[in-house]
Design an enzyme around this catalytic site. Structure first.
Site, PDB file in Angstrom:
ATOM      1  N   ASP A  51       0.817  -1.207   0.000  1.00  0.00           N
ATOM      2  CA  ASP A  51       0.000   0.000   0.000  1.00  0.00           C
ATOM      3  C   ASP A  51       0.851   1.257   0.000  1.00  0.00           C
ATOM      4  O   ASP A  51       2.054   1.209   0.249  1.00  0.00           O
ATOM      5  CB  ASP A  51      -0.888   0.028   1.253  1.00  0.00           C
ATOM      6  CG  ASP A  51      -2.075  -0.894   1.106  1.00  0.00           C
ATOM      7  OD1 ASP A  51      -2.422  -1.252  -0.042  1.00  0.00           O
ATOM      8  OD2 ASP A  51      -2.655  -1.266   2.147  1.00  0.00           O
ATOM      9  N   TYR A 109       6.546 -10.005   6.873  1.00  0.00           N
ATOM     10  CA  TYR A 109       6.390  -8.569   7.123  1.00  0.00           C
ATOM     11  C   TYR A 109       6.854  -8.240   8.532  1.00  0.00           C
ATOM     12  O   TYR A 109       6.756  -9.064   9.455  1.00  0.00           O
ATOM     13  CB  TYR A 109       4.920  -8.145   6.989  1.00  0.00           C
ATOM     14  CG  TYR A 109       4.459  -7.952   5.568  1.00  0.00           C
ATOM     15  CD1 TYR A 109       4.589  -6.721   4.936  1.00  0.00           C
ATOM     16  CD2 TYR A 109       3.884  -9.007   4.861  1.00  0.00           C
ATOM     17  CE1 TYR A 109       4.157  -6.534   3.637  1.00  0.00           C
ATOM     18  CE2 TYR A 109       3.450  -8.828   3.547  1.00  0.00           C
ATOM     19  CZ  TYR A 109       3.587  -7.580   2.943  1.00  0.00           C
ATOM     20  OH  TYR A 109       3.167  -7.403   1.659  1.00  0.00           O
TER      21      TYR A 109
END
Lengths: 251, 251
Positions: A51, A109
């Site tokens: 994003d 992540y």
């Protein structure tokens, strides 16, 4: 030739990896550099979207091109044309049908939280700030309930196509919380992620860390399949795509 | 009352701590916040100047003012008026004649180097980048020759008033080099510093780390009292004032 390349970038000034109608994308900046070096503008396959504002330590992408530049020298050549907030780290030749996204076995992540009653002037770009004291041990306990194969619809932002297709089962193979001084790092490894899943997972762990949620409540949240039962979506700037693991060794 | 206050700041956008005719100083930004909170603009005594672009993890300053706000609450009140790149960390009342600079027993600086053939997108603001491999063990060996009471004129930039007055003897009580991955941290503790001394010391250690200087050559450089024999002055952005120690215990 099919080139697989590892990128690191500071996502602050980008609308995400993927080319978008509005906003500067990492992929477009990378294609500009490719064009400068190779004289062509090949399609790029990224290992994930990411994003706006999300960072990467080891983003993987592949593209097909013909060049006499040895793969090992490509990063150096590209870095002369990339902006300083995007760096090519390494490159190699992979089989023609290799796809940086579909060949990914797991992705890891990192979510970073600066947990101090007083903001750090140095945490502005790369951390989410949480002023109230978080109990990292409680967060680690809660994190273990996310590990395994689950339906993660409760951790999925609305507007996700995966949710629309009922494709919301993923497997988290590791989820760990570590405090170092005022910094708390959340590391998650999974075979795939739903829209905003790591940011909502991190927000849910913060609820546990702040004492507003019992770690044992996590299975009920997952079973409910209701977004409203999970914690808030934390800011993009604390999120880093850390690494991608492939089935085939990519040395 | 005499207040002693600890600040942290990102020096990127400032001309240094001290108020200057040109450029925005940390002291002026702090005085603005004091004025907003206390309704007065007292003189500020800082523990050191710090050059343009230098950062601080624990800068100490003192000022005299009358306020009903308890010292422990002052940082919170000031932070509402300080820019996000300056944070007040703690405050306490000290004896009337306490001076943040003159009472300092030692000050500790940190110099950060990012040592990788490829720049990190995340190192831009807070590190000096050195692409060629540095041998941190050799740097640590060289660093030990700086420890002790020496004439540091060779590590002093021109235009220093201390040099003009022949006041160039300082005592370094600790000087350590530590590598963590691609990052090298140089930590120096001394009773005082000459102009640009830490940045020139760090530049000299890099010469040793790159193999261009033998660690054993350091005593000769100091004895020469010639700036040209030491290494280059590294950039301000890698330098952090880490902490100040006072003779009297200040918690």
């Amino acid at each position: 030739m099919n080139y697989l390349l590892k990128l690191s970038y500071d996502g602050t000034n980008y609308c995400g990896f993927q080319v978008q109608p509005n906003g500067r994308s990492v992929a477009a900046a990378f294609q500009d550099a490719l064009e400068a070096v190779l004289g062509c503008r090949p399609d790029i396959k990224g290992c994930s979207r990411t994003d706006a504002g999300v960072h990467a330590l080891g983003f993987m992408l592949n593209f097909h091109a013909d060049t006499r530049i040895p793969a090992a020298k490509l990063p150096l050549a590209l870095n002369q044309h990339l902006p300083p907030d995007i760096r090519a780290l390494e490159a190699r030749v992979v089989p023609d049908d290799f796809h940086a996204r579909y060949a990914a076995h797991t992705k890891t992540y990192l979510y970073r939280i600066h947990n101090s009653p007083i903001d750090s002037p140095f945490a502005a770009r790369y951390y989410t700030k949480v002023p109230g004291r978080l109990d990292a041990d409680r967060m680690q306990q809660a994190a273990q309930y996310f590990v395994g194969k689950h339906d993660f619809l409760a951790l999925c932002a609305s507007g996700s196509s995966a949710a629309a297709h009922g494709d919301t089962v993923r497997t988290i193979t590791a989820c760990d919380v570590q405090r170092r001084g005022d910094d708390i790092d959340i590391t998650v490894t999974a075979d795939g992620y739903l829209y905003n899943m790591v940011r909502i997972l991190a927000g849910t762990l913060c609820e546990a860390g702040a004492g507003r949620l019992a770690p044992e409540a996590v299975p009920g949240i997952l079973a409910s399949r209701e977004r409203k039962n999970a914690g808030p979506t934390l800011a993009a700037k604390g999120l880093f795509l850390k690494s991608v693991d492939y089935d085939t060794p990519i040395e």
